[in-house]
Motif scaffolding. Structure first.
Motif, short mmCIF file in Angstrom:
data_model
loop_
_atom_site.label_atom_id
_atom_site.label_comp_id
_atom_site.label_asym_id
_atom_site.label_seq_id
_atom_site.Cartn_x
_atom_site.Cartn_y
_atom_site.Cartn_z
N LEU A 115 0.67 -1.13 0.03
CA LEU A 115 0.09 0.01 -0.09
C LEU A 115 0.79 1.35 -0.07
CD1 LEU A 115 -2.80 -0.98 2.58
CD2 LEU A 115 -2.84 -1.01 0.18
N LEU A 116 0.37 2.24 -0.62
CA LEU A 116 0.99 3.42 -0.46
C LEU A 116 -0.16 4.60 0.41
CD1 LEU A 116 1.71 4.27 -4.27
CD2 LEU A 116 3.29 3.90 -2.50
N ARG A 117 0.51 4.76 1.55
CA ARG A 117 -0.05 5.56 2.45
C ARG A 117 0.22 6.97 2.45
NH1 ARG A 117 -1.39 2.22 6.55
NH2 ARG A 117 -3.45 3.60 7.03
N ASP A 126 4.34 15.61 -15.20
CA ASP A 126 3.80 14.40 -15.62
C ASP A 126 3.19 13.53 -14.72
OD1 ASP A 126 5.94 13.59 -13.69
OD2 ASP A 126 7.60 13.65 -15.27
N ARG A 127 3.46 14.05 -13.26
CA ARG A 127 2.53 13.31 -12.29
C ARG A 127 2.85 12.07 -11.98
NH1 ARG A 127 -0.11 16.95 -9.64
NH2 ARG A 127 -1.79 15.54 -8.87
N TYR A 128 4.26 11.81 -11.98
CA TYR A 128 4.64 10.28 -11.83
C TYR A 128 5.46 10.24 -10.48
CZ TYR A 128 4.33 8.84 -16.94
OH TYR A 128 3.94 8.35 -17.99
N LEU A 129 5.15 9.13 -9.91
CA LEU A 129 5.68 8.47 -8.73
C LEU A 129 6.28 7.28 -9.04
CD1 LEU A 129 6.10 8.24 -5.54
CD2 LEU A 129 4.13 7.09 -5.48
N LEU A 133 4.22 5.44 -11.42
CA LEU A 133 2.84 5.21 -11.17
C LEU A 133 2.31 6.75 -11.45
CD1 LEU A 133 3.26 3.54 -7.80
CD2 LEU A 133 2.79 2.34 -10.14
N PRO A 134 1.29 6.82 -12.39
CA PRO A 134 0.71 8.20 -12.58
C PRO A 134 -0.15 8.41 -11.18
CG PRO A 134 -0.35 6.71 -14.22
CD PRO A 134 0.86 5.93 -13.45
N ARG A 187 -5.52 9.28 -6.84
CA ARG A 187 -5.67 7.75 -7.00
C ARG A 187 -4.54 7.41 -8.11
NH1 ARG A 187 -7.54 6.28 -11.68
NH2 ARG A 187 -8.90 7.77 -12.96
N LEU A 188 -4.36 6.17 -7.87
CA LEU A 188 -3.31 5.77 -8.91
C LEU A 188 -3.56 5.21 -9.92
CD1 LEU A 188 -1.25 2.78 -6.50
CD2 LEU A 188 -0.59 5.30 -7.12
#
Length: 366
Positions: free
Chosen positions: A79-81, A121-124, A139-140, A149-150
């Motif tokens: 999970l990404l918290r 670009d909104r990338y993680l 992950l955008p 949201r992912l």
């Protein structure tokens, strides 16, 4: 094209040299630094600003969005918290679950890095253990009705060897805009000294997952080699890259990284002044005192979270030299997995294996 060092010389950045870290004294647990060229400034005492009882489960990495929201990876849950800026106590929110993560042992959802072009670009980026390897996906982060949201992940790099231990996992964008990746030897001792293998390395790749231009081995993502299990990456104010690394049962390390540098594993550990290898700048003779994980550099001080050592290590830096480490909060908060500088100048420290885990927020000395 490996950057070697002669006995008594720990190597340095391009165009310069530096003294090696002093060897550990047998029978002691005092870490050794490399400040052999004059006095090194001391390190002031951090103070606790607050704790955030976020009910985290084995958190591994923290990054901060432009609005100050913290995004934290949980190794085993995938999970990404999220924790909103200014939060006190209270359960963390959930951004989403990263697909295809296969946790086990030290593997799972590990390092995070925010794109330097996140505003557009909104990338993680995430490093994680999959069914057959360790890999990196971007992950955008999609804004939907005022909430994040992912989006659909894109795998950009695969083939990093996996095992129950020594999976590496730290990723971070450097000042040059390229993504640096710390990998472990995955219990394959032949990998770290092989420039053609991905295990036991620091890699340098583009945002799309290709070998970065200017790497020391043409067309190869390898940036440095001879590593056992890289856990932290950070740059100082002059743009020098430093990395924290687990030793076996001795010689945890803080290394100054140079392109093509060979840091010795499995042939040597610590700072033995062996020709052909670069000495560590700080050596912790006993891994019970350190097992250094996350690394952050603020001003002229490197901060390292210690897992087995259960403390925050602060190391004064003076150019290419590292002074004597000072430990804080010893055994007060348990194992420390990561340290990250928040946009407001506070240092976030992740506890590990407290069930549940929490965030310790520190105010650094002026």
């Amino acid at each position: 094209m490996l950057v070697g060092c002669t006995p008594g010389n720990g190597g340095g950045t391009s165009g310069g040299t530096s003294a090696a870290a002093g060897p550990a004294v047998p029978g002691t647990t005092a870490p050794a630094g490399s400040s052999t060229s004059g006095a090194t400034p001391g390190v002031g005492q951090p103070t606790v600003a607050r704790t955030i009882d976020a009910d985290l489960q084995v958190p591994w990495s923290t990054v901060f969005l432009p609005d100050g929201t913290a995004v934290i990876s949980e190794r085993d849950s995938a999970l990404l918290r999220t924790i909103a800026p200014g939060s006190g106590s209270g359960r963390a929110g959930t951004l989403g679950k990263v697909p295809d993560v296969v946790p086990g042992g030290e593997g799972g959802l590990l390092g995070l890095a925010l794109s330097p072009d996140f505003a557009t670009d909104r990338y993680l980026y995430a490093y994680y253990t999959a069914a057959s390897d360790n890999r990196i996906a971007r992950l955008p982060l999609v804004e939907d009705a005022g909430a994040l949201r992912l989006g659909v992940p894109e795998v950009i790099f695969t083939g990093i060897p996996k095992a129950s231990t020594h999976n590496g996992g730290r990723i971070r964008f450097g000042p040059d805009g390229y993504l640096y990746v710390g990998t472990g030897d995955s219990q394959r001792r032949g990998q770290p000294q092989d420039p053609g293998a991905l295990g036991g390395k620091i890699l340098r790749i583009t945002a799309g997952g290709r070998p970065a231009p200017g790497n020391p081995f043409a067309g190869n993502p390898v940036y440095s080699l001879g590593h056992r299990n890289v856990q932290g990456l950070a740059w100082d104010s002059a743009g020098r890259l430093w990395a924290s690394e687990f030793g076996p049962d001795v010689d945890d390390e803080l290394n100054l990284i140079v392109p093509g540098g060979n840091y010795g594993w499995p042939d040597v550990t610590g700072a033995p002044h062996r020709a052909g290898f670069l000495d560590a700048k700080v050596v912790w003779p006993s891994t019970a005192d350190s097992s250094p994980s996350g690394l952050e550099i603020v001003g002229d001080t490197a901060y390292l979270g210690a897992l087995r050592g259960q403390r925050l290590w602060a190391v004064p830096l003076n150019g290419e030299f590292a002074g004597d480490p000072v430990g804080y909060f010893t055994r007060a908060y348990g194992r420390i997995r990561d340290v990250s500088l928040a946009p407001d100048g506070l240092l976030w420290v992740l506890s590990n294996n407290k069930n549940p885990d929490f965030v310790l927020v520190l105010k650094l000395p002026e």
